[in-house]
Design an enzyme around this catalytic site. Sequence first.
Site, PDB file in Angstrom:
ATOM      1  N   ARG A   2     -44.735  13.749  39.235  1.00 52.69           N
ATOM      2  CA  ARG A   2     -43.366  14.297  39.109  1.00 52.69           C
ATOM      3  C   ARG A   2     -43.055  15.186  40.318  1.00 52.69           C
ATOM      4  NH1 ARG A   2     -45.035  15.747  33.206  1.00 52.69           N
ATOM      5  NH2 ARG A   2     -44.412  13.853  32.130  1.00 52.69           N
TER       6      ARG A   2
ATOM      7  N   PHE B  43     -37.817   4.645  31.710  1.00 46.32           N
ATOM      8  CA  PHE B  43     -38.810   5.044  30.700  1.00 46.32           C
ATOM      9  C   PHE B  43     -38.998   6.562  30.824  1.00 46.32           C
ATOM     10  CE2 PHE B  43     -39.947   0.753  32.194  1.00 46.32           C
ATOM     11  CZ  PHE B  43     -39.899   0.021  31.021  1.00 46.32           C
TER      12      PHE B  43
ATOM     13  N   ASP C 270     -34.136   5.290  28.448  1.00 47.76           N
ATOM     14  CA  ASP C 270     -35.214   5.191  27.461  1.00 47.76           C
ATOM     15  C   ASP C 270     -34.658   4.528  26.204  1.00 47.76           C
ATOM     16  OD1 ASP C 270     -38.182   6.706  27.375  1.00 47.76           O
ATOM     17  OD2 ASP C 270     -37.413   6.148  25.400  1.00 47.76           O
ATOM     18  N   SER C 271     -35.570   3.944  25.424  1.00 50.54           N
ATOM     19  CA  SER C 271     -35.117   3.317  24.174  1.00 50.54           C
ATOM     20  C   SER C 271     -35.099   4.325  23.027  1.00 50.54           C
ATOM     21  CB  SER C 271     -36.039   2.151  23.822  1.00 50.54           C
ATOM     22  OG  SER C 271     -37.370   2.606  23.782  1.00 50.54           O
TER      23      SER C 271
ATOM     24  N   ASP D 230     -42.049   4.423  34.586  1.00 49.87           N
ATOM     25  CA  ASP D 230     -43.281   4.914  33.946  1.00 49.87           C
ATOM     26  C   ASP D 230     -43.324   4.389  32.509  1.00 49.87           C
ATOM     27  OD1 ASP D 230     -45.515   6.405  33.195  1.00 49.87           O
ATOM     28  OD2 ASP D 230     -44.352   8.226  32.823  1.00 49.87           O
TER      29      ASP D 230
ATOM     30  N   CYS E 214     -50.119   3.256  32.311  1.00 53.31           N
ATOM     31  CA  CYS E 214     -51.045   4.109  31.557  1.00 53.31           C
ATOM     32  C   CYS E 214     -51.965   3.241  30.699  1.00 53.31           C
ATOM     33  CB  CYS E 214     -50.285   5.131  30.724  1.00 53.31           C
ATOM     34  SG  CYS E 214     -49.137   4.398  29.568  1.00 53.31           S
TER      35      CYS E 214
HETATM   36  N1  SAH Z   1     -41.924   9.119  32.058  1.00 59.90           N
HETATM   37  C1  SAH Z   1     -42.140   9.862  30.849  1.00 59.90           C
HETATM   38  C2  SAH Z   1     -43.138   9.229  29.910  1.00 59.90           C
HETATM   39  C3  SAH Z   1     -42.802   7.809  29.533  1.00 59.90           C
HETATM   40  S1  SAH Z   1     -43.604   7.241  28.096  1.00 59.90           S
HETATM   41  C4  SAH Z   1     -42.524  11.297  31.182  1.00 59.90           C
HETATM   42  O1  SAH Z   1     -42.617  11.648  32.369  1.00 59.90           O
HETATM   43  O2  SAH Z   1     -42.746  12.081  30.261  1.00 59.90           O
HETATM   44  C5  SAH Z   1     -42.850   5.690  27.892  1.00 59.90           C
HETATM   45  C6  SAH Z   1     -41.430   5.736  27.356  1.00 59.90           C
HETATM   46  O3  SAH Z   1     -40.913   4.416  27.367  1.00 59.90           O
HETATM   47  C7  SAH Z   1     -41.278   6.212  25.915  1.00 59.90           C
HETATM   48  O4  SAH Z   1     -40.405   7.306  25.891  1.00 59.90           O
HETATM   49  C8  SAH Z   1     -40.664   5.032  25.148  1.00 59.90           C
HETATM   50  O5  SAH Z   1     -39.675   5.455  24.226  1.00 59.90           O
HETATM   51  C9  SAH Z   1     -40.030   4.255  26.254  1.00 59.90           C
HETATM   52  N2  SAH Z   1     -39.878   2.797  26.081  1.00 59.90           N
HETATM   53  C10 SAH Z   1     -40.797   1.919  25.634  1.00 59.90           C
HETATM   54  N3  SAH Z   1     -40.332   0.653  25.760  1.00 59.90           N
HETATM   55  C11 SAH Z   1     -39.094   0.732  26.302  1.00 59.90           C
HETATM   56  C12 SAH Z   1     -38.121  -0.221  26.698  1.00 59.90           C
HETATM   57  N4  SAH Z   1     -38.346  -1.534  26.596  1.00 59.90           N
HETATM   58  N5  SAH Z   1     -36.964   0.223  27.237  1.00 59.90           N
HETATM   59  C13 SAH Z   1     -36.730   1.556  27.346  1.00 59.90           C
HETATM   60  N6  SAH Z   1     -37.633   2.495  27.034  1.00 59.90           N
HETATM   61  C14 SAH Z   1     -38.797   2.099  26.505  1.00 59.90           C
END
Ligand code: SAH
Length: 393
Positions: free
Chosen positions: A212, A228, A250-251, A297, A337
């Site tokens: 970050r 994400f 995000d979803s 991510d 991850c």
């Molecule tokens: N980048 C974030 C962590 C991401 S964790 C940070 O820095 O804290 C992964 C995320 O992807 C989760 O919040 C989950 O809700 C989201 N996610 C999973 N599948 C998804 C999709 N197909 N489209 C959008 N978001 C998604």
Amino acid sequence: MSRKSIILPKGPKGRSKAHSGSPWIFSNEIRMDEAAKALAPGAVINVRGEDGRSFGTGYFNSKSLIAVRLLADECDVAIDADFFAARLGRALALREALYDKPFYRLCHAEGDGLPGLVIDRFGDTLTVQIGTAGMERQLDAIVAALEKILKPKTIMLRNDAPSRALEGLDAYVKTLKGEATRITVDENGARYNADLAEGQKTGWYYDQRDNRAFAASLAKGKSVLDAFSYTGGFGILAAKVGAKEVVCLDSSAPALAIAEESARTSGVTIKAVRCDVFEELERLKAAGETFDIVLADPPPFVKSKKDLEPGAKAYRKLARLAADVTAPGGFMMVASCSHNIAPERFAQECAQGLQRVGRRAALIRQAGAGADHPVHPLLPESAYLKALFYALD
Ligand code: SAH
């Protein structure tokens, strides 16, 4: 001491894996006799060779593929509050050397000599995540040790990881002490809201701290797509250092609501869009919209070994779509991850995705999790996070 022993028969070469110092011993490496099967899941045991040689103290679960996780190099080591206070004290000293504020992963399982135990610290609040039957049995000793070394106001148990089922454990969330609430995370000079009870995993992903900061170092005056985003770990910091536009995708509606809340608290503006990232990237591409910095991510695409091929393909597709919406001269990051994809394979998939777009790319940073996620040197599996940053022409 009446402690039972797990016996390591000699392998074909007269060696067993424990000789190498790995903290894991698999069920096919031990003598799984009736005495072993009769042990309660998570029982503390000694590990010995057929000749009586000592391989150390560990805990055992006949239900798990990883039958033994070693806790100490010697046999008959007492596993009690003092043991945990010593290990956690060492883990704490490391973090205090690394960070000037008490916001970090305090304990990273095998990396801190405590297999199955993850603890995140948010000031005087701790979230504890137990992954194995062996650690579950030690909960009282762990809490006593935390009281001794930190006296936290709040201890929250986030024992709801699906992987607990592999150990025969149920899933539950419980407040052990104080009030588990919404808290503020202080990281990289930004302040974020987090929900420790309802949020994902322990409520916050400390592992991306350094990535970050790196992304933010490029972000001043730039447009940033945080794909994400979860609660905006990347996006809010970018906005705080002066990005001209930040879009979080995000979803999860609750995660985006927290991201918006954190933006308000920080006095910055972000646009939070609830969507499927793959669909949204296709849409942006079709609309010809680009961003100077694109950060992706995602959740783990390779959850188990059998998912490797489809998961690898998903990373390739994500790299392609991320490149498609990265402006000329821009930067992109793709992270994974997934424990179950090797760094080389992940990099290869990203490279192929970039090649499909026909963009010249320079790999400018290859990083993992921050230093508060130490890796056991003989357990490369514990280095799960991979983040690749590219500069695109
Ligand atoms: N980048 C974030 C962590 C991401 S964790 C940070 O820095 O804290 C992964 C995320 O992807 C989760 O919040 C989950 O809700 C989201 N996610 C999973 N599948 C998804 C999709 N197909 N489209 C959008 N978001 C998604």
